[in-house]
Design a protein around this motif. Sequence first.
Motif, PDB file in Angstrom:
ATOM      1  N   GLY A  31       0.849  -1.190   0.000  1.00  0.00           N
ATOM      2  CA  GLY A  31       0.000   0.000   0.000  1.00  0.00           C
ATOM      3  C   GLY A  31       0.879   1.232   0.000  1.00  0.00           C
ATOM      4  N   SER A  32       0.634   2.120   0.914  1.00  0.00           N
ATOM      5  CA  SER A  32       1.412   3.366   0.947  1.00  0.00           C
ATOM      6  C   SER A  32       2.656   3.237   1.824  1.00  0.00           C
ATOM      7  N   ARG A  33       2.872   2.045   2.384  1.00  0.00           N
ATOM      8  CA  ARG A  33       4.016   1.889   3.282  1.00  0.00           C
ATOM      9  C   ARG A  33       5.154   1.131   2.602  1.00  0.00           C
ATOM     10  N   ARG A  34       6.369   1.561   2.865  1.00  0.00           N
ATOM     11  CA  ARG A  34       7.538   0.836   2.363  1.00  0.00           C
ATOM     12  C   ARG A  34       8.171   0.116   3.548  1.00  0.00           C
ATOM     13  N   LEU A  35       8.076  -1.210   3.496  1.00  0.00           N
ATOM     14  CA  LEU A  35       8.548  -2.016   4.632  1.00  0.00           C
ATOM     15  C   LEU A  35       9.984  -2.478   4.431  1.00  0.00           C
ATOM     16  N   ASN A  36      10.643  -2.765   5.530  1.00  0.00           N
ATOM     17  CA  ASN A  36      12.085  -3.048   5.508  1.00  0.00           C
ATOM     18  C   ASN A  36      12.447  -4.358   6.195  1.00  0.00           C
ATOM     19  N   ARG A  37      13.505  -4.936   5.681  1.00  0.00           N
ATOM     20  CA  ARG A  37      14.102  -6.107   6.316  1.00  0.00           C
ATOM     21  C   ARG A  37      15.622  -5.938   6.327  1.00  0.00           C
ATOM     22  N   LEU A  38      16.236  -6.199   7.472  1.00  0.00           N
ATOM     23  CA  LEU A  38      17.696  -6.204   7.562  1.00  0.00           C
ATOM     24  C   LEU A  38      18.211  -7.502   6.937  1.00  0.00           C
ATOM     25  N   ARG A  39      19.162  -7.390   5.998  1.00  0.00           N
ATOM     26  CA  ARG A  39      19.666  -8.602   5.327  1.00  0.00           C
ATOM     27  C   ARG A  39      20.815  -9.189   6.122  1.00  0.00           C
ATOM     28  N   ARG A  40      20.547  -9.484   7.352  1.00  0.00           N
ATOM     29  CA  ARG A  40      21.619  -9.853   8.267  1.00  0.00           C
ATOM     30  C   ARG A  40      22.364 -11.135   7.892  1.00  0.00           C
ATOM     31  N   PRO A  41      21.669 -12.252   7.680  1.00  0.00           N
ATOM     32  CA  PRO A  41      22.448 -13.477   7.407  1.00  0.00           C
ATOM     33  C   PRO A  41      23.287 -13.370   6.139  1.00  0.00           C
ATOM     34  N   GLU A  42      22.708 -12.825   5.079  1.00  0.00           N
ATOM     35  CA  GLU A  42      23.470 -12.798   3.828  1.00  0.00           C
ATOM     36  C   GLU A  42      24.574 -11.732   3.855  1.00  0.00           C
TER      37      GLU A  42
END
Lengths: 117, 117
Positions: A87-98
């Motif tokens: 929707g109108s939100r941009r969600l984030n993920r930390l790419r920690r393992p890779e």
Amino acid sequence: MEHSDGGSTVSVRTRNLTHTAPAEVSLQDALDALGDPVRRTILRDLAGSPDWTRACGTFDLPVTKGTRSHHFAVLRAAGLIEQRDEGSRRLNRLRRPEFDEHFPGLLDLVLAEPAAR
Amino acid sequence: MEHSDGGSTVSVRTRNLTHTAPAEVSLQDALDALGDPVRRTILRDLAGSPDWTRACGTFDLPVTKGTRSHHFAVLRAAGLIEQRDEGSRRLNRLRRPEFDEHFPGLLDLVLAEPAAR
């Protein structure tokens, strides 16, 4: 930093978002991305939240909206975060393992850093 | 970055050279020091030589003499190298064990980096 050669595409485009895999990131680009205290704050905040729960607007950052977008783009290009729009939100993920696999120990140092005074 | 409080001096001055112990170095200063490719070249070269065998003038660097001195001063201030003067030569030592203790893994990434193309 998008790059594809024949059949093997090393960057992934999520709608209009270009991502770079950590394995494709140079040490220079990683150090440049991590050299900014605002970007390290984003990473520490992200590490404290489950994947895909933090929208860009939820980070308390002392910068303008344009600068904020730039910081997230730099983190994406350095293989440090993954983003997707809902929707109108941009969600984030930390790419920690890779990221850890390609630059062992580097993210640990950032996440262990005391928050800015 | 020189700092002393009462009896405990955390920086060591060798003649006119100010040194900073790695334990006193912030992650920001470490990342800033390592963010320059010429400085990483110096560190990789140093790692390949026994301690105190390399004079500053023996490094093959694409910079002026003044810039060269600046790079060595930044490395000293970030706890990455130790220097001492012997006659007209300024000799260097990589502070690998003590830097590793404070920033585990960081120097390993730099030393494993392929030489600049």
